[in-house]
Design a protein around this motif. Structure first.
Motif, PDB file in Angstrom:
ATOM      1  N   ILE A 353       0.835  -1.202   0.000  1.00 10.91           N
ATOM      2  CA  ILE A 353       0.000   0.000   0.000  1.00 10.91           C
ATOM      3  C   ILE A 353       0.873   1.256   0.000  1.00 10.91           C
ATOM      4  O   ILE A 353       0.582   2.244  -0.711  1.00 10.91           O
ATOM      5  CB  ILE A 353      -0.947  -0.012   1.209  1.00 10.91           C
ATOM      6  N   ALA A 354       1.962   1.237   0.784  1.00 11.95           N
ATOM      7  CA  ALA A 354       2.865   2.389   0.798  1.00 11.95           C
ATOM      8  C   ALA A 354       3.452   2.631  -0.584  1.00 11.95           C
ATOM      9  O   ALA A 354       3.502   3.779  -1.065  1.00 11.95           O
ATOM     10  CB  ALA A 354       3.976   2.152   1.826  1.00 11.95           C
ATOM     11  N   ASN A 355       3.902   1.586  -1.259  1.00  8.10           N
ATOM     12  CA  ASN A 355       4.447   1.737  -2.606  1.00  8.10           C
ATOM     13  C   ASN A 355       3.387   2.264  -3.575  1.00  8.10           C
ATOM     14  O   ASN A 355       3.666   3.129  -4.418  1.00  8.10           O
ATOM     15  CB  ASN A 355       4.992   0.401  -3.109  1.00  8.10           C
ATOM     16  N   ALA A 356       2.153   1.706  -3.457  1.00  2.00           N
ATOM     17  CA  ALA A 356       1.096   2.119  -4.384  1.00  2.00           C
ATOM     18  C   ALA A 356       0.722   3.587  -4.166  1.00  2.00           C
ATOM     19  O   ALA A 356       0.496   4.336  -5.132  1.00  2.00           O
ATOM     20  CB  ALA A 356      -0.122   1.220  -4.208  1.00  2.00           C
ATOM     21  N   LEU A 357       0.641   4.022  -2.904  1.00  2.00           N
ATOM     22  CA  LEU A 357       0.312   5.421  -2.632  1.00  2.00           C
ATOM     23  C   LEU A 357       1.419   6.358  -3.110  1.00  2.00           C
ATOM     24  O   LEU A 357       1.143   7.466  -3.590  1.00  2.00           O
ATOM     25  CB  LEU A 357       0.065   5.613  -1.133  1.00  2.00           C
ATOM     26  N   ARG A 378      -5.934 -15.488  -3.888  1.00  2.00           N
ATOM     27  CA  ARG A 378      -5.281 -14.475  -4.730  1.00  2.00           C
ATOM     28  C   ARG A 378      -5.608 -13.086  -4.189  1.00  2.00           C
ATOM     29  O   ARG A 378      -6.773 -12.741  -3.976  1.00  2.00           O
ATOM     30  CB  ARG A 378      -5.727 -14.613  -6.169  1.00  2.00           C
ATOM     31  N   LEU A 379      -4.574 -12.317  -3.984  1.00  2.00           N
ATOM     32  CA  LEU A 379      -4.695 -10.953  -3.477  1.00  2.00           C
ATOM     33  C   LEU A 379      -3.954 -10.030  -4.433  1.00  2.00           C
ATOM     34  O   LEU A 379      -2.784 -10.260  -4.747  1.00  2.00           O
ATOM     35  CB  LEU A 379      -4.095 -10.871  -2.072  1.00  2.00           C
ATOM     36  N   SER A 380      -4.630  -8.976  -4.893  1.00  2.00           N
ATOM     37  CA  SER A 380      -4.043  -8.041  -5.860  1.00  2.00           C
ATOM     38  C   SER A 380      -4.089  -6.628  -5.298  1.00  2.00           C
ATOM     39  O   SER A 380      -5.097  -6.221  -4.705  1.00  2.00           O
ATOM     40  CB  SER A 380      -4.801  -8.085  -7.189  1.00  2.00           C
ATOM     41  N   VAL A 381      -2.980  -5.913  -5.490  1.00  2.00           N
ATOM     42  CA  VAL A 381      -2.913  -4.495  -5.134  1.00  2.00           C
ATOM     43  C   VAL A 381      -2.711  -3.739  -6.445  1.00  2.00           C
ATOM     44  O   VAL A 381      -1.679  -3.880  -7.106  1.00  2.00           O
ATOM     45  CB  VAL A 381      -1.767  -4.215  -4.146  1.00  2.00           C
ATOM     46  N   VAL A 382      -3.719  -2.934  -6.813  1.00  2.00           N
ATOM     47  CA  VAL A 382      -3.766  -2.302  -8.131  1.00  2.00           C
ATOM     48  C   VAL A 382      -3.663  -0.781  -7.962  1.00  2.00           C
ATOM     49  O   VAL A 382      -4.379  -0.191  -7.142  1.00  2.00           O
ATOM     50  CB  VAL A 382      -5.079  -2.657  -8.854  1.00  2.00           C
ATOM     51  N   ALA A 426       4.593 -14.368  -5.779  1.00  2.00           N
ATOM     52  CA  ALA A 426       4.333 -12.941  -6.035  1.00  2.00           C
ATOM     53  C   ALA A 426       4.806 -12.611  -7.440  1.00  2.00           C
ATOM     54  O   ALA A 426       5.857 -13.082  -7.872  1.00  2.00           O
ATOM     55  CB  ALA A 426       5.046 -12.074  -5.002  1.00  2.00           C
ATOM     56  N   ARG A 427       4.020 -11.792  -8.138  1.00  2.00           N
ATOM     57  CA  ARG A 427       4.410 -11.377  -9.481  1.00  2.00           C
ATOM     58  C   ARG A 427       3.851  -9.986  -9.758  1.00  2.00           C
ATOM     59  O   ARG A 427       2.915  -9.519  -9.064  1.00  2.00           O
ATOM     60  CB  ARG A 427       3.920 -12.369 -10.536  1.00  2.00           C
ATOM     61  N   LEU A 428       4.413  -9.334 -10.760  1.00  2.00           N
ATOM     62  CA  LEU A 428       4.004  -7.984 -11.151  1.00  2.00           C
ATOM     63  C   LEU A 428       3.354  -8.026 -12.522  1.00  2.00           C
ATOM     64  O   LEU A 428       3.811  -8.751 -13.415  1.00  2.00           O
ATOM     65  CB  LEU A 428       5.206  -7.041 -11.161  1.00  2.00           C
ATOM     66  N   GLU A 429       2.300  -7.235 -12.691  1.00  2.00           N
ATOM     67  CA  GLU A 429       1.612  -7.147 -13.977  1.00  2.00           C
ATOM     68  C   GLU A 429       1.282  -5.681 -14.250  1.00  2.00           C
ATOM     69  O   GLU A 429       1.193  -4.864 -13.324  1.00  2.00           O
ATOM     70  CB  GLU A 429       0.312  -7.975 -13.966  1.00  2.00           C
ATOM     71  N   ASP A 430       1.112  -5.373 -15.521  1.00  2.00           N
ATOM     72  CA  ASP A 430       0.676  -4.031 -15.891  1.00  2.00           C
ATOM     73  C   ASP A 430      -0.813  -3.896 -15.631  1.00  2.00           C
ATOM     74  O   ASP A 430      -1.610  -4.782 -15.962  1.00  2.00           O
ATOM     75  CB  ASP A 430       0.962  -3.766 -17.373  1.00  2.00           C
ATOM     76  N   THR A 431      -1.206  -2.761 -15.040  1.00  2.00           N
ATOM     77  CA  THR A 431      -2.628  -2.485 -14.836  1.00  2.00           C
ATOM     78  C   THR A 431      -3.245  -2.040 -16.160  1.00  2.00           C
ATOM     79  O   THR A 431      -2.679  -1.179 -16.844  1.00  2.00           O
ATOM     80  CB  THR A 431      -2.816  -1.384 -13.785  1.00  2.00           C
ATOM     81  N   GLY A 435      -0.458   1.720 -15.008  1.00  2.00           N
ATOM     82  CA  GLY A 435      -0.235   1.461 -13.599  1.00  2.00           C
ATOM     83  C   GLY A 435       0.402   0.100 -13.378  1.00  2.00           C
ATOM     84  O   GLY A 435       0.817  -0.593 -14.326  1.00  2.00           O
ATOM     85  N   LEU A 436       0.469  -0.284 -12.128  1.00  2.00           N
ATOM     86  CA  LEU A 436       1.124  -1.540 -11.749  1.00  2.00           C
ATOM     87  C   LEU A 436       0.182  -2.345 -10.858  1.00  2.00           C
ATOM     88  O   LEU A 436      -0.501  -1.791  -9.990  1.00  2.00           O
ATOM     89  CB  LEU A 436       2.429  -1.266 -11.003  1.00  2.00           C
ATOM     90  N   THR A 437       0.164  -3.656 -11.077  1.00  2.00           N
ATOM     91  CA  THR A 437      -0.623  -4.580 -10.257  1.00  2.00           C
ATOM     92  C   THR A 437       0.314  -5.617  -9.660  1.00  2.00           C
ATOM     93  O   THR A 437       1.055  -6.278 -10.398  1.00  2.00           O
ATOM     94  CB  THR A 437      -1.714  -5.277 -11.084  1.00  2.00           C
ATOM     95  N   VAL A 438       0.279  -5.752  -8.344  1.00  2.00           N
ATOM     96  CA  VAL A 438       1.042  -6.786  -7.652  1.00  2.00           C
ATOM     97  C   VAL A 438       0.079  -7.919  -7.325  1.00  2.00           C
ATOM     98  O   VAL A 438      -0.940  -7.712  -6.652  1.00  2.00           O
ATOM     99  CB  VAL A 438       1.685  -6.250  -6.359  1.00  2.00           C
ATOM    100  N   VAL A 439       0.365  -9.118  -7.807  1.00  2.00           N
ATOM    101  CA  VAL A 439      -0.513 -10.279  -7.627  1.00  2.00           C
ATOM    102  C   VAL A 439       0.172 -11.265  -6.688  1.00  2.00           C
ATOM    103  O   VAL A 439       1.288 -11.726  -6.959  1.00  2.00           O
ATOM    104  CB  VAL A 439      -0.834 -10.956  -8.978  1.00  2.00           C
TER     105      VAL A 439
END
Length: 449
Positions: A353-357, A378-382, A426-431, A435-439
Motif C-alpha cells: 500500500i505504501a508503494n502504491a500510494l 489471490r490478493l491483488s494491489v492495483v 508474487a508477481r508484477l503485472e501491468d494495470t 499502472g502496476l498490479t502486484v498479484v
C-alpha cells in the motif's frame, strides 16, 4: 505407502502360491486317478485269474465265488461272463450285469483286451479271461469313484488351506515389512514439515528402518542442525547490526539538531541537508534489517482471515491516502482464509500500500482485490500510477534491483521474501489503462495437507 508395499508383497505371494499350488493340486489329482484306475485294473485281473481256473481248468468254482464275496465286501461289484457273454457268477449287487456293462464285456471279448469306462461316478473294468488270442470269458468289475473324488477334494482342500495360511502369513509379513520401511519415513516427513513450519530444533529418529532410511534420517538431522545454526547466527548478526548502526545514527542526528540552533542560516541549510541524508540512511538501514529479518524468519503458519486483515490495513492507511488525495478501497471475498506466519500479511500489505500510494498521482486510485483462485488465495494491489518497465519488473523483487524506485527499493524485496517463505508466489503485472498490479497467490491450506 504402507498400503502399496503391503499390496505389492501380497500380490507377489498370491501369484507365487497360484503358480505352485494349482499345478500341484492337478498333479496330485491326476496321480490319484491313475492310482485308482490301476488298482481297479489289478482287482479285475485278480478276479479274471481266479475265474480262469474254473473256466479253463474246470476246477471248482468255490474260490471264484469266495473272491466275489470278498470283492463285494470291499464295496465293489463283479461278474464273470463266459465266452458267449452269459453270466456264470456275480455279486449280489447288479451293477456289473447292467446292459451298458454287458456291452463293455462283449467288446472286451471281441477285442481280447481290457476295456475301461467311467460314467455316472462309476468305473467299470472289463478284463478278458485266459489267453488274449483265445479268451474263455470276461471278468467285469465296477467300482464307485466316490472315494476317488473324496480324496481329490481332500487334496484340493488341504492345499487350499495351506495356501490360505501361507497367504495370511504373507499378509502379516507384508504389513510388518511395510511398517518397518514406512514408519521411519513418516517420522522424517513429520520432522521435515515441522522444520518447514519453523521448529528448528526438530530431529528425525535414526534407529529404525532399513539402512538407507537411517542414513536419510541422519542426513536430515545434519541439515536441520546446520540450518538451525545458520538461522540463529543470522538472527544474532541482525540484532547486533541493528544495535550497532541505529545507536550512532541516533546520536549523530541529536548532535546535528543541537548544532542547528547555534549556526547562521547558510550553515543551518547545510545541516538540514545532512539531517535529511541521516534520515534517509536510517530508513535504508531499517529496510535492510527488515529484509534480513524476513530472510532469516522461518514462519509457523497460522490461519489468517484475509478479508479482515485487508479491511483493517485499508482503514489504517486511509488518512495517508486522503492526505495525498488518492482513493483507497478494497473488494475482498468474505470468509477467505490463508495460512501465513503471524503478522506477515500485515507487513506485506503495508509495504504494498505504501508503494502504491507513493506511485499514485493526485486524484488516482489504489484498490485491493481478494478472493479464491483454485487451491490458493489471490490478493491483488492495483494502482493507476506510472507503472514499471518490463526490465524494472524483472528486477523489482531483488534488493536495490529496481532503478526506478522512489524509496529505498526494499519494499518489494521484503514482500517477495515473506510471501515465498510462506509457500506463496508474487508477481508484477501491468494495470489495464496504466499502472502496476502486484498479484499474490497465498496458500489456503497448511503445509503438507
Amino acid at each position: 505407502m504402507d498400503r502399496r508395499i503391503a499390496l505389492s508383497v501380497l500380490a507377489l505371494v498370491t501369484v507365487m502360491l497360484a503358480l505352485a499350488v494349482v499345478p500341484l493340486a492337478w498333479l496330485l489329482g491326476a496321480r490319484e486317478q491313475t492310482s485308482f484306475r490301476a488298482d481297479a485294473e489289478a482287482s479285475g485281473r485278480t478276479v479274471a485269474s481266479v475265474a480262469e481256473e474254473h473256466l479253463n481248468d474246470h476246477k471248482s468254482d468255490a474260490p471264484m465265488l469266495a473272491l466275489l464275496d470278498r470283492t463285494q465286501a470291499e464295496g465293489d461289484c463283479a461278474a464273470v461272463y463266459d465266452s458267449t457273454a452269459a453270466v456264470i457268477a456275480r455279486t449280489s449287487c447288479g451293477t456289473a450285469t447292467e446292459s451298458g456293462v454287458r456291452s463293455l464285456a462283449v467288446a472286451a471279448l471281441r477285442d481280447a483286451r481290457t476295456h475301461l469306462r467311467e460314467s455316472g461316478g462309476v468305473l467299470t473294468v472289463a478284463t478278458p479271461i485266459g489267453e488274449t488270442e483265445d479268451s474263455v470269458g470276461v471278468a467285469v468289475l465296477t467300482r464307485s469313484a466316490a472315494p476317488l473324488h473324496n480324496r481329490i477334494a481332500a487334496v484340493w482342500g488341504w492345499l487350499a488351506l495351506i495356501g490360505l495360511v501361507t497367504l495370511l502369513a504373507g499378509a502379516a509379513v507384508s504389513v510388518a515389512l511395510a511398517r518397518w520401511v514406512s514408519r521411519p519415513l513418516h517420522a522424517v516427513d513429520r520432522a521435515a514439515r515441522q522444520l518447514g513450519e519453523g521448529t528448528l530444533q526438530v530431529r528425525a529418529p535414526v534407529g529404525d528402518g532399513p539402512p538407507e532410511v537411517r542414513r536419510l534420517a541422519a542426513t536430515f538431522n545434519t541439515m536441520a542442525a546446520r540450518n538451525e545454526t545458520l538461522v540463529h547466527g543470522h538472527r544474532t548478526v541482525i540484532a547486533d547490526v541493528s544495535h550497532q548502526l541505529r545507536t550512532p545514527l541516533t546520536a549523530l542526528r541529536l548532535r546535528l539538531d543541537l548544532l542547528a540552533g547555534d549556526v547562521d542560516q547558510d550553515a543551518a541549510l547545510e545541516l538540514a541537508g545532512a539531517q535529511e541524508e541521516i534520515a534517509r540512511l536510517s530508513r535504508l538501514v531499517g529496510g535492510l534489517l527488515a529484509v534480513a529479518r524476513a530472510e532469516s524468519a522461518v514462519p509457523a503458519p497460522v490461519r489468517v482471515a484475509v478479508d479482515a486483515v485487508v479491511a483493517e490495513r485499508v482503514t489504517a492507511w486511509e488518512p495517508v491516502a486522503a492526505e495525498r488525495q488518492v482513493s483507497l478501497g478494497c473488494r475482498c471475498e468474505p470468509g477467505v482464509e490463508a495460512f501465513l506466519g503471524p503478522d506477515d500479511l500485515e507487513q506485506v500489505l503495508d509495504n504494498l500500500i505504501a508503494n502504491a500510494l507513493d506511485a499514485a498521482r493526485e486524484g488516482g486510485r489504489v484498490r485491493l482485490d481478494g478472493g479464491r483462485a483454485g487451491d490458493a488465495v489471490r490478493l491483488s494491489v492495483v494502482d493507476d500510477g506510472p507503472g514499471m518497465s518490463k526490465a524494472a519488473q524483472a528486477a523489482a523483487f531483488r534488493r536495490f534491483g529496481n532503478p526506478e524506485a522512489r524509496g529505498s527499493g526494499l519494499g518489494l524485496a521484503i514482500v517477495h521474501r515473506l510471501v515465498t517463505a510462506n509457500g506463496g508466489t508474487a508477481r508484477l503485472e501491468d494495470t489495464p489503462g496504466g499502472g502496476l498490479t502486484v498479484v499474490l497467490d497465498l496458500p489456503s491450506a497448511p503445509p503438507g495437507s
